[in-house]
Design an enzyme around this catalytic site. Sequence first.
Site, PDB file in Angstrom:
ATOM      1  CG  ASP A  16      -1.696  -1.281   1.342  1.00  9.50           C
ATOM      2  OD1 ASP A  16      -2.754  -1.371   0.730  1.00  9.50           O
ATOM      3  OD2 ASP A  16      -1.209  -2.192   2.046  1.00  9.50           O
ATOM      4  CE1 TYR A 199       2.397 -11.150  -0.012  1.00 10.82           C
ATOM      5  CE2 TYR A 199       1.751 -11.966  -2.184  1.00 10.82           C
ATOM      6  CZ  TYR A 199       1.814 -10.943  -1.257  1.00 10.82           C
ATOM      7  OH  TYR A 199       1.305  -9.703  -1.568  1.00 10.82           O
ATOM      8  CD  GLN A 248       8.716   3.220  -3.646  1.00  7.52           C
ATOM      9  OE1 GLN A 248       8.770   4.421  -3.949  1.00  7.52           O
ATOM     10  NE2 GLN A 248       7.567   2.603  -3.419  1.00  7.52           N
ATOM     11  NE  ARG A 264       5.680  -9.616  -0.421  1.00  6.45           N
ATOM     12  CZ  ARG A 264       6.115  -9.838   0.821  1.00  6.45           C
ATOM     13  NH1 ARG A 264       6.500 -11.048   1.183  1.00  6.45           N
ATOM     14  NH2 ARG A 264       6.154  -8.846   1.704  1.00  6.45           N
ATOM     15  N   GLY A 265       2.538  -9.196  -5.003  1.00  6.94           N
ATOM     16  CA  GLY A 265       1.754  -7.995  -4.729  1.00  6.94           C
ATOM     17  C   GLY A 265       1.654  -7.058  -5.911  1.00  6.94           C
ATOM     18  CD  GLU A 266      -2.237  -2.391  -6.545  1.00  9.90           C
ATOM     19  OE1 GLU A 266      -2.400  -1.206  -6.857  1.00  9.90           O
ATOM     20  OE2 GLU A 266      -3.020  -3.008  -5.783  1.00  9.90           O
ATOM     21  CG  ASP A 267       5.041  -0.665  -5.759  1.00 13.89           C
ATOM     22  OD1 ASP A 267       4.741   0.177  -6.619  1.00 13.89           O
ATOM     23  OD2 ASP A 267       6.141  -0.693  -5.194  1.00 13.89           O
ATOM     24  CB  SER A 268       6.564  -6.211  -6.556  1.00 17.76           C
ATOM     25  OG  SER A 268       7.005  -5.734  -5.316  1.00 17.76           O
TER      26      SER A 268
END
Length: 371
Positions: A16, A199, A248, A264-268
């Site tokens: 987030d 994860y 970043q 994993r996830g959105e930003d990555s």
Amino acid sequence: MPSIDLFCRVVDNFGDIGVCWRLARQLAAMPDVGQVRLWVDDLHSFRRIQHQVREQLDSQDILGVRIEHWHAARLHYPEPYPLLIEAFACELPAAVTKQLRADRHVWINLDYLSAENWVLGCHGLPSPQPGGAAKYFFFPGFLPGTGGLLREPGLLEQRAAFQRDDAAYDALLARLGVALDKRQALLAGTLRQLFLFCYPNAPVQALAQVLGQQDRDTLLLIPDSVAAHLPTLTGPRLHIQEIPHVDQADFDALLWRSDVNIVRGEDSLVRAIWAGVPMIWQPYIQDDNAHLDKLDAWLDTTPLSAPVRALHHAWSSADPAAATQALQHCLAKDAMAQWRNDARAYCAQQAQRADLAASLLSFYTQVVRKR
């Protein structure tokens, strides 16, 4: 020229705040934006990706953004800016919503990234709220009719420059503790780099096993909070290096020089797309395997081959046997060549679309003009 309040609650450590921090910086750098305030509830997690953040401060300015610590004891809030972005349904403080007026403020709920079909029907819809101000649903996305992906101006040119700059790459690896002989081998092309950010349920043992049996040496870089047991599996063909958590900018640079990125996830995911190299994405795990539906929807936007799709499924399903088989196929020479071509093509395709920050400002302008 709107000023903007962006609210973020940290739920999954880095996803987030990762998205919000990139978005806040990009908005603040745009010539048609006034001030940007980023409200964050967890400065400790924020500091892991932006080392200048000071956890003891309520207010601070970094890279053109006013950062405000959003905590329960904070009862008084300044007058909201004309554009308010509520990231991922984090719910604005009541002291803020009470000040909103339909004729003065545009309130956007920036939702999670998804390629699922229902997003197209919900993007841009208003939701009337008590007090009169409407909240608009806004979805980032991979398809026309959504808000696009975060992409800073000149990002792909920065990537190309770093990929040519061996001295900068060597300096980055040295900062991360990679030994001189490994750095020299990477620069000489006798060692390849893979990056692993996953994860806990990912079938990492299968990955280590397959890489250890390859006919090419591999350096697997792993952030220190990920797959902590893997370094014991280092062998003649596989070298595993734990690295400290990076900001970043360094994260992007590592992705740009990797042969394969596992993220994993959105930003990555978005940053791996802009790297333009083969990648495996593991979406955030959800009940009833809903994350696999999300994965399928994204894969349908890509030109990736059936074996690469199978690899994604095996990885996100935590299936070691299927992951082993898929990795053996996808890491073979001809399959890798096709995977690289597809990754470059997908990056180029997505880069043709308006980016998320520009789409948000365009949407704000449309709402204001209709008043």
